[in-house]
Design a protein around this motif. Structure first.
Motif, mmCIF file in Angstrom:
data_model
loop_
_atom_site.group_PDB
_atom_site.id
_atom_site.type_symbol
_atom_site.label_atom_id
_atom_site.label_comp_id
_atom_site.label_asym_id
_atom_site.label_seq_id
_atom_site.Cartn_x
_atom_site.Cartn_y
_atom_site.Cartn_z
ATOM 1 N N MET B 9 0.792 -1.197 -0.091
ATOM 2 C CA MET B 9 0.087 0.093 0.100
ATOM 3 C C MET B 9 0.773 1.283 -0.035
ATOM 4 N N VAL B 13 -1.973 5.866 2.308
ATOM 5 C CA VAL B 13 -3.074 4.977 2.578
ATOM 6 C C VAL B 13 -3.009 4.315 3.887
ATOM 7 N N ARG B 14 -1.796 3.768 4.047
ATOM 8 C CA ARG B 14 -1.474 3.301 5.335
ATOM 9 C C ARG B 14 -1.626 4.292 6.473
ATOM 10 N N GLN B 16 -3.380 6.937 6.567
ATOM 11 C CA GLN B 16 -4.986 7.306 6.778
ATOM 12 C C GLN B 16 -5.632 5.980 7.683
ATOM 13 N N GLN B 17 -5.010 4.737 7.574
ATOM 14 C CA GLN B 17 -5.759 3.548 8.263
ATOM 15 C C GLN B 17 -5.043 3.749 9.756
ATOM 16 N N ASP B 20 -7.399 6.294 11.287
ATOM 17 C CA ASP B 20 -8.784 5.973 11.443
ATOM 18 C C ASP B 20 -8.738 5.118 12.822
#
Lengths: 214, 214
Positions: B9, B13-14, B16-17, B20
């Motif tokens: 990834m 993206v990582r 943002q995870q 989250d």
């Protein structure tokens, strides 16, 4: 125990002096930056005596929160006259509230800002104070709704929401008034009455704000 | 760097995870009780990778505050249509606000409760967000006052006070709505409009609440 013996003041008086100093330092510097040395110096006592009486910085801060919360609640209770109509009760309550927060800006800073910005168990102690104010306002709105015969149209949930809104507005305004030179407690209370009660009054008499179609 | 290489990834993206997961854990457990192990597990990455990307628990918490504050501001901005009358602008803004806080309860908990209960520098970051909302509401009230030709009677200070009251009410209501099952964002916004705008409207048209003689 040497430090205790050098004083001729009763313990309760000494303790209040320490709390006076602590509220001032905590309210202005914040919990983390407040120093026990500065608190002891301002109170005119030795640092070991502060620890002997109040145990720890955390316990001292808790004692400040409890004392300031009690003083604020008592000031508002003393200001409200239950025989008056609901809007007058709210007006007197708000005036008492804003007068007290203006006269005790350090105490209000401890309750509103410091106690909430340093985690538990402090935040829980001011939560209790807040619930009491919400209950008082909820009851005033419910009485007004009953007098206006609006019970069926104004569900309990709406009353709770209005009370939460009003208490949130009052907290916000107290901090603003203390940070804005020249604003009196009476003006602040009138601003909130204009904001809140006139709206509530229209709501009670069946003139709500109508949202546009969904 | 082994952990980084095992992922296909992109870093963004990582990250943002991880955010989250962090918002969820910080929002529910609080800053102190949140564990980096739990955040890493929920994000499906190793703990060293969280530290590699976000540096420290403190920096991770700051990144959560900034991301949630930006998301909330953008949601409200997107909801407001400046060509509408002031009351409709406020209505759309409040609906967007309460919709976002209802859809992101953990994010709102981070901003409203957690960021304020753990001292600086976190409290200062949400202070910025709050000033932006106060400025937006101040401008709406000022526009309305101008349209109602009430400038001379409604001093700037009164407008600021009304805006502080409204923002405080909105913050208080968002927390209440998230804690009260079955309350919709639309209902919450309507409660605040009824509370606030109906009162403001009377004020603008020269029907203020009149305090009893001093």
């Amino acid at each position: 125990m040497g430090a205790v013996k050098t004083t001729r003041m009763p313990r309760a008086v000494r303790e209040q002096q320490m709390l006076d100093a602590a509220v001032r330092i905590f309210g202005r510097r914040g919990y983390m930056a407040a120093s026990m040395d500065e608190i002891a110096e301002l109170a005119g006592v030795s640092k070991p005596l502060v620890y002997l009486y109040l145990n720890s910085k955390e316990d001292l801060f808790s004692a400040c929160i409890r004392r300031e919360a009690t003083a604020l609640t008592e000031a508002v209770r003393a200001g409200v006259r239950p025989e008056l109509p609901a809007d007058r009760q709210l007006w007197e309550g708000l005036r008492a509230f804003f007068t007290h927060t203006a006269q005790h800006p350090d105490g209000w800073s401890v309750l509103h800002t410091q106690a909430r910005t340093h985690g538990e168990p402090f935040a829980a102690e001011v939560g209790e104070l807040r619930r009491e104010f919400v209950a008082f306002v909820t009851q005033l709105i419910a009485v007004t709704a009953r007098e206006a015969h609006r019970d069926p149209d104004l569900p309990e949930r709406e009353v709770s929401g209005l009370a939460e809104a009003l208490v949130g507005a009052a907290e916000s305004l107290a901090a603003w008034a203390n940070a804005t030179p020249g604003v009196t407690a009476r003006q602040t209370a009138a601003t909130l009455m204009n904001f809140a009660w006139v709206g509530l009054d229209n709501l009670m008499t069946g003139k709500p704000w109508t949202p546009p179609a969904a």
